[in-house]
Structures are given as structure tokens and as C-alpha cells.
Design an enzyme around this catalytic site. Structure first.
Site, PDB file in Angstrom:
ATOM      1  N   GLY A  46       6.202  -4.342  -6.294  1.00  0.00           N
ATOM      2  CA  GLY A  46       5.402  -4.802  -7.422  1.00  0.00           C
ATOM      3  C   GLY A  46       4.159  -5.488  -6.884  1.00  0.00           C
ATOM      4  N   GLU A  47       3.725  -6.526  -7.533  1.00  0.00           N
ATOM      5  CA  GLU A  47       2.576  -7.311  -7.097  1.00  0.00           C
ATOM      6  C   GLU A  47       3.094  -8.644  -6.571  1.00  0.00           C
ATOM      7  OE1 GLU A  47      -0.318  -9.008  -5.782  1.00  0.00           O
ATOM      8  OE2 GLU A  47      -0.755  -6.971  -6.506  1.00  0.00           O
ATOM      9  N   SER A  48       3.019  -8.830  -5.256  1.00  0.00           N
ATOM     10  CA  SER A  48       3.679  -9.978  -4.619  1.00  0.00           C
ATOM     11  C   SER A  48       3.143 -11.321  -5.102  1.00  0.00           C
ATOM     12  CB  SER A  48       3.569  -9.882  -3.094  1.00  0.00           C
ATOM     13  OG  SER A  48       2.214  -9.835  -2.686  1.00  0.00           O
ATOM     14  N   CYS A  77       8.841  -3.414  -0.118  1.00  0.00           N
ATOM     15  CA  CYS A  77       7.396  -3.529  -0.314  1.00  0.00           C
ATOM     16  C   CYS A  77       7.020  -4.979  -0.659  1.00  0.00           C
ATOM     17  CB  CYS A  77       6.918  -2.527  -1.354  1.00  0.00           C
ATOM     18  SG  CYS A  77       5.137  -2.231  -1.298  1.00  0.00           S
ATOM     19  N   ARG A 104      -0.481  -7.922   3.665  1.00  0.00           N
ATOM     20  CA  ARG A 104      -0.405  -7.200   2.391  1.00  0.00           C
ATOM     21  C   ARG A 104      -1.340  -5.995   2.377  1.00  0.00           C
ATOM     22  NH1 ARG A 104      -2.694  -9.851  -1.550  1.00  0.00           N
ATOM     23  NH2 ARG A 104      -1.456  -8.963  -3.249  1.00  0.00           N
ATOM     24  N   ILE A 135       3.391   2.737  -0.783  1.00  0.00           N
ATOM     25  CA  ILE A 135       2.487   2.512  -1.909  1.00  0.00           C
ATOM     26  C   ILE A 135       1.927   1.092  -1.786  1.00  0.00           C
ATOM     27  CG2 ILE A 135       2.245   2.443  -4.423  1.00  0.00           C
ATOM     28  CD1 ILE A 135       4.735   4.260  -4.572  1.00  0.00           C
ATOM     29  N   ARG A 136       0.665   0.982  -1.390  1.00  0.00           N
ATOM     30  CA  ARG A 136       0.061  -0.342  -1.135  1.00  0.00           C
ATOM     31  C   ARG A 136       0.994  -1.156  -0.235  1.00  0.00           C
ATOM     32  NH1 ARG A 136      -1.106  -3.380  -6.332  1.00  0.00           N
ATOM     33  NH2 ARG A 136      -2.358  -4.657  -4.939  1.00  0.00           N
ATOM     34  N   HIS A 171       9.411   2.340  -0.095  1.00  0.00           N
ATOM     35  CA  HIS A 171      10.173   2.345  -1.348  1.00  0.00           C
ATOM     36  C   HIS A 171      11.350   3.324  -1.286  1.00  0.00           C
ATOM     37  CE1 HIS A 171       7.477  -0.041  -4.015  1.00  0.00           C
ATOM     38  NE2 HIS A 171       6.544   0.367  -3.169  1.00  0.00           N
ATOM     39  N   GLU A 173      13.896   3.384  -3.079  1.00  0.00           N
ATOM     40  CA  GLU A 173      14.403   3.625  -4.436  1.00  0.00           C
ATOM     41  C   GLU A 173      13.691   4.794  -5.122  1.00  0.00           C
ATOM     42  OE1 GLU A 173      10.875   0.936  -5.049  1.00  0.00           O
ATOM     43  OE2 GLU A 173      12.447   1.203  -3.539  1.00  0.00           O
TER      44      GLU A 173
END
Length: 197
Positions: A46-48, A77, A104, A135-136, A171, A173
Site C-alpha cells: 500500500g502506501e507506507s 512491499c 522506498r 510495484i513501487r 507482492h 499475494e
């Protein structure tokens, strides 16, 4: 066995889908009451910075650190970033569950996302080819003993274990390959058995 999945933000539902496909009961964790029921916790991507801010405003941050003393945590991530000991070029104060420093978005921004097959060593001498989605994704810039490196990409760690904690910069998952989730479940079972003794 009940696996909690931190559900403040991010792709927590994909972890739920993976675990449900394996017949594992899960619970979305947003409060202390839900965390108290869990045998282990997954912190999703997500967005850390958003996730850390929510942990702090809901008073879950200190509870997670205490939870992790005796129970396994798996971060992917952004979850790996939160579990680290230091985030480079950031004022974030992570949970400190893994003796690693991370950067990051160091594998690139959203448009630079990619998938690559990597060699994963979940058991000594047992190599698994795993489709890793970045992903990022953060890079693990440094790691210290007792961190074990279970997979690398271009010479850098991307899957690490320390004691009863696991962290991935990618990821797992998002694949149909359950190998890494099964490995974490074995860690959880081992931890439960050790605490029964």
C-alpha cells in the site's frame, strides 16, 4: 489458527484471497480487539506513509511492536518498509522488527512496475522459481545478523527472515503460487507449538 491482515489501507484483500484458498481463517485488523485474537499478522502493500500515520492515530503502532515480540509478522512491499529498522531519506520511524534499512520506491515508480522469476530458497538447497511482482517496490539497502536472505534479485535481498518475522519487497499475494504464504504458515505453526511447550 487465525491470521490477521492489517486492513487500514492497501491490498489486504489479496492476502485474504490467498489464505482462504489454502483453507486458512483470516480476520481484517483495524483495532486492538481484532489484533488480540490473531496468531500472526500480515502487513500488506500500500502506501507506507499513509499506513504509518494511521497506525499512529489509531494507537496500533505500539500494540503491533508488542504483538510482534511473541507472534509472527509478514510484511510485503509497504509492509516490509513498516517492519524495517530504518527508512532512508525519510523521517518515518518504522516498527523495527527486521534489522534492515530500506529505500522506498527504489525499484521505480508505478509505471516502472514489473514481474520477474526469481530463485527462492525457503529450505537449504531447495530452490523454487517464483514469479515476483514489483510495484513501487522498496530496496533493502542493508541487512544485519540475524537476518536471513531467502531470495535476491540483481544481487540485492528481496525476501528476508528474522526469527519469526518475514518480509518481502515484492507482492507474493498477486500470484497463484502459494509457496511463500505456505512458508509463513509453517512459521506460525512452529511458533504456536513453541509457545505450548
Amino acid at each position: 489458527m487465525l491470521i490477521g491482515i492489517l486492513a487500514l489501507q492497501g491490498d489486504f484483500f489479496k492476502h485474504q484471497e490467498m489464505l482462504h484458498s489454502l483453507g486458512i481463517e483470516t480476520i481484517q485488523v483495524k483495532t486492538r480487539n481484532e489484533l488480540d485474537f490473531c496468531d500472526a499478522l500480515i502487513i500488506p502493500g500500500g502506501e507506507s506513509t499513509v499506513m504509518m500515520r494511521q497506525l499512529e492515530t489509531t494507537n496500533l503502532k505500539e500494540l503491533l511492536v508488542h504483538f510482534a515480540i511473541h507472534k509472527p509478522v509478514f510484511g510485503t512491499c509497504a509492509g516490509l518498509i513498516l517492519m524495517s529498522s530504518h527508512v532512508q531519506n525519510s523521517a518515518m520511524m518504522p516498527l523495527g522488527l527486521l534489522h534492515i534499512a530500506v529505500e522506498r520506491n527504489a525499484f521505480g515508480r508505478q509505471v516502472d512496475s514489473f514481474q520477474v522469476d526469481v530463485s527462492v530458497y525457503l529450505k537449504p538447497g531447495d530452490e523454487i522459481c517464483f514469479p515476483a511482482f514489483f510495484i513501487r517496490a522498496p530496496r533493502i539497502r542493508t541487512s544485519e545478523t540475524p537476518v536471513q536472505i531467502l531470495a535476491s534479485y540483481e544481487g540485492e535481498p528481496i525476501l528476508v527472515r528474522q526469527g519469526h518475522h518475514l518480509g518481502a519487497s515484492f507482492h507474493p499475494e498477486l500470484t497463484v503460487n502459494p509457496s511463500i504464504h505456505l512458508y509463513f504458515l509453517e512459521m506460525v505453526k512452529e511458533n504456536l507449538e513453541n509457545h505450548k511447550k
